[in-house]
Design an enzyme around this catalytic site. Structure first.
Site, PDB file in Angstrom:
ATOM      1  N   LEU A   1       0.811  -1.227   0.000  1.00 36.60           N
ATOM      2  CA  LEU A   1       0.000   0.000   0.000  1.00 36.60           C
ATOM      3  C   LEU A   1       0.836   1.264   0.000  1.00 36.60           C
ATOM      4  O   LEU A   1       1.877   1.340   0.661  1.00 36.60           O
ATOM      5  CB  LEU A   1      -0.911  -0.007   1.231  1.00 36.60           C
ATOM      6  CG  LEU A   1      -1.836  -1.216   1.359  1.00 36.60           C
ATOM      7  CD1 LEU A   1      -2.671  -1.098   2.640  1.00 36.60           C
ATOM      8  CD2 LEU A   1      -2.747  -1.351   0.150  1.00 36.60           C
TER       9      LEU A   1
ATOM     10  N   HIS B   1      -3.497   4.108  -2.439  1.00 37.57           N
ATOM     11  CA  HIS B   1      -4.469   3.170  -1.863  1.00 37.57           C
ATOM     12  C   HIS B   1      -5.150   3.785  -0.643  1.00 37.57           C
ATOM     13  O   HIS B   1      -6.353   3.575  -0.416  1.00 37.57           O
ATOM     14  CB  HIS B   1      -3.765   1.883  -1.406  1.00 37.57           C
ATOM     15  CG  HIS B   1      -3.030   1.162  -2.492  1.00 37.57           C
ATOM     16  ND1 HIS B   1      -1.663   1.159  -2.587  1.00 37.57           N
ATOM     17  CD2 HIS B   1      -3.485   0.412  -3.528  1.00 37.57           C
ATOM     18  CE1 HIS B   1      -1.299   0.423  -3.632  1.00 37.57           C
ATOM     19  NE2 HIS B   1      -2.388  -0.040  -4.226  1.00 37.57           N
TER      20      HIS B   1
ATOM     21  N   ASP C   1      -4.929   3.872 -12.799  1.00 42.30           N
ATOM     22  CA  ASP C   1      -5.218   2.753 -13.707  1.00 42.30           C
ATOM     23  C   ASP C   1      -6.496   3.088 -14.465  1.00 42.30           C
ATOM     24  O   ASP C   1      -7.540   2.463 -14.283  1.00 42.30           O
ATOM     25  CB  ASP C   1      -5.359   1.461 -12.909  1.00 42.30           C
ATOM     26  CG  ASP C   1      -4.046   1.065 -12.235  1.00 42.30           C
ATOM     27  OD1 ASP C   1      -3.009   1.094 -12.921  1.00 42.30           O
ATOM     28  OD2 ASP C   1      -4.068   0.772 -11.039  1.00 42.30           O
TER      29      ASP C   1
ATOM     30  N   VAL D   1      -2.713  10.048  -6.691  1.00 46.14           N
ATOM     31  CA  VAL D   1      -1.885  10.653  -5.648  1.00 46.14           C
ATOM     32  C   VAL D   1      -0.441  10.624  -6.145  1.00 46.14           C
ATOM     33  O   VAL D   1      -0.001   9.641  -6.740  1.00 46.14           O
ATOM     34  CB  VAL D   1      -2.015   9.882  -4.318  1.00 46.14           C
ATOM     35  CG1 VAL D   1      -1.110  10.487  -3.248  1.00 46.14           C
ATOM     36  CG2 VAL D   1      -3.478   9.876  -3.852  1.00 46.14           C
TER      37      VAL D   1
END
Lengths: 288, 288
Positions: free
Chosen positions: A33, A37, A150, A176
């Site tokens: 992570l 995430h 993505d 981010v």
């Protein structure tokens, strides 16, 4: 935070949560992570009674020769981060439990998977759709959270949910970035120092493209400039840079309302992707 | 009984029923109801708080030249029968509402679809899986009821639910027959009197095969006898007769626990199917 290791237990818990009238937010991840995430978990936390995060490095979405074996993993660190982010259930099944049997049924994406990353990763989005279908069924979420990084995956999942009526709202969460602009990625840790120094040039090239497109509305000119910039990054190999309608991923035309400018660049064996999503102004010149 | 005509309303109702903790039984049909469908509704009624029956002649599962246009329809009669059978919600959407857009994502069955009806109906089970996936998502049932008459469909749906973790229990309901043994089918009304008189011979041939198999355990001998009998039916054309492992639909072997003996026969443009499902005794001779 409760850790769940089996599909059966996760399904029982989801069923119980539904029975109690709890809303469920799902954050599907492959683990290792980073702040990207955690932004998904934060968005889920804000609007869900219960947040389920899945951590599963899905073998079905890696092709032969891809980095399934070397994909970074650190479950203990991930658990601490997920708990801190307010996750209620961390679902981390084994591959054997996710794929115990295979009757050969496949979910095949349409033309959206033939471009961008799909063109060099045959079968990748079959594997993504399979695991997403399974995760939706296992956790029955009200909402599921996906990063715009993505973007092709997001576009295909939005289409899957729309065309197959999954009772799940898909939430897009912005990319981010590191301070220098590089998009956060679990794969960034595998860059050498020199590669890490050069990698932010991907973002700068896309920003430059964004500016050219906003000013000229000319897709060809935009792409030519972005490709030129990306090809000049030392130690990097340009895989693609494309400007497409979003989320159909078809060539943009006069009716296009949103476009994606996306690129994939290889640094040795590390493949990095980035993109910008842009609304098309009604008054913009032709985007062809 | 409430009639529901739109996907959106059906999804809202299903969501509300789940919130109220009601269990949902789904009976998917293409309408023109007969006692076979009513047996499904009866089974659903017994163990569900709410029974949803869908009536949708699904264009996606008919091939070019198949009988989509002439498939019998009688919604008003169906409504009366469904209400009598204790159905709470009759869901009969339009094709336009079920398939408003198509991003090209497809669900492809595996080798189970290459045999029996699948071999002469390419794409049929793609269409079945698409509509079943949609109906499960639209109605979120606890249990869904399917007849053993469409045994290949049942086998493929059981595999889909298992491999993709749909939170739905599939219930198999035995074939309902006319007094003379002919399996109930919406297509039976399209038989001429002469064809209708001959059609029960399909069942008799399969029963004879059942007896031979139970006595000899010999698949080849069983099939030869069944095919001989079916080929002798006046006015009928044998499409296939097969003996396979169920539900994998692979050739039976020493580990096989259940077999299907299935046949398809054409009477002019009317295609009839029937089958028997048989447990394989552990002490049975080789089934090869």
């Amino acid at each position: 935070m409760k850790r769940i290791e089996t599909v059966e237990e996760m399904m029982q818990i989801a069923r119980q949560l539904r029975r109690e009238g709890k809303s469920i937010g799902l954050v599907p991840t492959m683990g290792y992570l980073h702040e990207g995430h955690l932004a998904l978990a934060g968005a889920a936390r804000k609007e869900s009674d219960m947040v389920i995060m899945s951590i599963f490095v899905n073998p079905a979405q890696f092709g032969p020769g891809e980095d399934f074996e070397t994909y970074p993993r650190d479950l203990e660190r991930d658990c601490a981060l997920a708990e801190e982010a307010g996750v209620d259930y961390l679902f981390h099944p084994t591959a054997g439990d996710m794929y115990p049997q295979d009757g050969g049924i496949r979910i095949l994406p349409g033309p959206q998977a033939d471009v961008l990353c799909g063109s060099s990763r045959p079968g990748h989005f079959d594997g993504v759709l399979k695991v997403i279908c399974k995760l939706f069924n296992i956790t029955s979420p009200d909402r599921a959270y996906f990063g715009e990084k993505d973007a092709q995956q997001l576009a295909i999942i939005e289409t899957f949910v729309r065309d197959f009526n999954f009772p799940v709202e898909i939430r897009r969460v912005p990319i981010v970035r590191e301070e220098d602009g590089l998009a956060k990625s679990s794969r960034n840790v595998r860059l050498s120092d020199a590669q890490r120094n050069e990698a932010p040039a991907i973002r700068r090239a896309l920003e430059c493209g964004e500016q050219i497109f906003l000013e000229t509305g000319n897709a060809g000119e935009t792409l030519a400039a972005v490709r030129r910039l990306l090809q000049k990054i030392p130690g990097a190999e340009l895989e693609y840079a494309e400007l497409l309608e979003y989320p159909s991923l078809k060539p943009a035309d006069a009716d296009t309302k949103e476009i994606i400018l996306a690129a994939a660049v290889g640094f040795g064996s590390v493949r990095l992707i980035d993109n910008v999503l842009l609304p098309v102004k009604e008054t913009a010149p032709c985007t062809k």
